[in-house]
Write a protein that holds these residues in place. Structure first.
Motif, mmCIF file in Angstrom:
data_model
loop_
_atom_site.group_PDB
_atom_site.id
_atom_site.type_symbol
_atom_site.label_atom_id
_atom_site.label_comp_id
_atom_site.label_asym_id
_atom_site.label_seq_id
_atom_site.Cartn_x
_atom_site.Cartn_y
_atom_site.Cartn_z
ATOM 1 N N MET A 110 0.960 -1.419 -0.019
ATOM 2 C CA MET A 110 -0.662 0.315 -0.148
ATOM 3 C C MET A 110 0.711 1.501 0.139
ATOM 4 O O MET A 110 1.902 1.577 0.763
ATOM 5 N N ASN A 111 0.656 2.300 -0.768
ATOM 6 C CA ASN A 111 2.019 3.414 -1.015
ATOM 7 C C ASN A 111 0.668 4.293 -0.064
ATOM 8 O O ASN A 111 -0.284 5.064 -0.078
ATOM 9 N N THR A 112 1.480 4.793 0.619
ATOM 10 C CA THR A 112 1.293 5.698 1.760
ATOM 11 C C THR A 112 1.799 7.148 1.540
ATOM 12 O O THR A 112 3.540 6.759 1.451
ATOM 13 N N THR A 113 1.333 7.788 1.028
ATOM 14 C CA THR A 113 1.539 9.216 0.799
ATOM 15 C C THR A 113 1.737 10.236 2.132
ATOM 16 O O THR A 113 1.128 9.799 3.794
ATOM 17 N N ARG A 114 2.522 11.351 1.770
ATOM 18 C CA ARG A 114 2.598 12.468 2.555
ATOM 19 C C ARG A 114 1.514 12.427 3.641
ATOM 20 O O ARG A 114 1.813 12.555 5.141
ATOM 21 N N ARG A 115 0.822 13.158 2.591
ATOM 22 C CA ARG A 115 -0.474 13.685 3.315
ATOM 23 C C ARG A 115 -1.274 12.682 4.445
ATOM 24 O O ARG A 115 -1.577 13.431 4.961
ATOM 25 N N GLN A 116 -1.331 11.961 3.803
ATOM 26 C CA GLN A 116 -2.185 10.655 4.464
ATOM 27 C C GLN A 116 -1.607 10.159 6.922
ATOM 28 O O GLN A 116 -2.035 10.290 7.144
ATOM 29 N N VAL A 117 0.001 10.212 6.016
ATOM 30 C CA VAL A 117 0.946 10.076 7.178
ATOM 31 C C VAL A 117 -0.035 11.659 7.814
ATOM 32 O O VAL A 117 0.153 11.722 9.361
ATOM 33 N N ILE A 118 0.480 12.695 7.762
ATOM 34 C CA ILE A 118 0.000 13.644 8.726
ATOM 35 C C ILE A 118 -1.606 13.725 9.054
ATOM 36 O O ILE A 118 -1.424 14.305 10.032
ATOM 37 N N LYS A 119 -2.674 13.810 8.484
ATOM 38 C CA LYS A 119 -3.416 13.758 9.006
ATOM 39 C C LYS A 119 -4.294 12.999 10.147
ATOM 40 O O LYS A 119 -4.216 12.590 11.268
ATOM 41 N N THR A 120 -3.173 11.401 9.836
ATOM 42 C CA THR A 120 -3.621 10.056 10.869
ATOM 43 C C THR A 120 -2.252 10.192 11.872
ATOM 44 O O THR A 120 -2.883 10.630 12.811
ATOM 45 N N ALA A 121 -1.408 10.967 12.245
ATOM 46 C CA ALA A 121 -0.613 11.970 12.847
ATOM 47 C C ALA A 121 -1.589 12.757 13.661
ATOM 48 O O ALA A 121 -1.334 12.537 15.094
ATOM 49 N N GLY A 122 -2.062 13.678 13.123
ATOM 50 C CA GLY A 122 -2.794 14.781 13.459
ATOM 51 C C GLY A 122 -4.149 14.171 14.789
ATOM 52 O O GLY A 122 -3.746 14.751 15.310
#
Length: 151
Positions: A1-13
């Motif tokens: 699964m390709n995780t984008t930087r935007r998805q990582v930031i959203k999830t972490a936030g």
């Protein structure tokens, strides 16, 4: 699964907000973040994500109905009599995403899990147990008369 930087930031936030508000503990946030195997679309990939091929064990009792009339809510359970059981996972072999549930067993707790799973069609329900760093498994077939995954 390709995780984008935007998805990582959203999830972490989102997880940071839940932890800071006291709605979720840090351990729960970490558990939600790392869910290996739940994105796997094949049974073999899910088993590999859990750590490889488990050995069959008679010390695991899988409790599932022989016939489930409604695949949307199938009551299943498992009891592990293997000492030092730390994790239990439920897999439904023919579901689009086979890894259906995972539980962490606290030390000193009896490994006895009851839950409900969604099943798309007749399939084996496999329970994989991790104890002392090794994987063990047991399976039981459940026939589904009305699929719960849109079938």
């Amino acid at each position: 699964m390709n995780t984008t930087r935007r998805q990582v930031i959203k999830t972490a936030g989102a997880l940071s907000t839940l932890v800071s508000l006291g709605i979720m503990t840090q351990a729960q946030a970490l558990a939600a973040e790392s869910r290996p195997g739940f994105e796997s679309k094949s049974y073999a990939d899910a088993i590999n994500a859990l750590g490889g091929n488990p050995a069959e064990s008679a010390d695991i009792q899988v409790v599932a109905p022989d016939i489930a009339e409604n695949g949307a809510v199938v009551p299943v359970g498992a009891v592990s009599n293997i000492p030092n059981t730390t994790d239990m996972w439920f897999l439904v072999e023919k579901n689009p995403f086979p890894l259906a549930a995972g539980f962490t067993i606290p030390a000193g707790t009896k490994a006895d899990i009851q839950t409900r799973l969604k099943m798309g069609q007749t399939s084996n329900v496999t329970v994989v147990v991790k104890a002392d760093g090794k994987l063990y498994a047991a399976s039981k077939e459940t026939k589904v008369t009305l699929g719960g995954c849109g079938g």
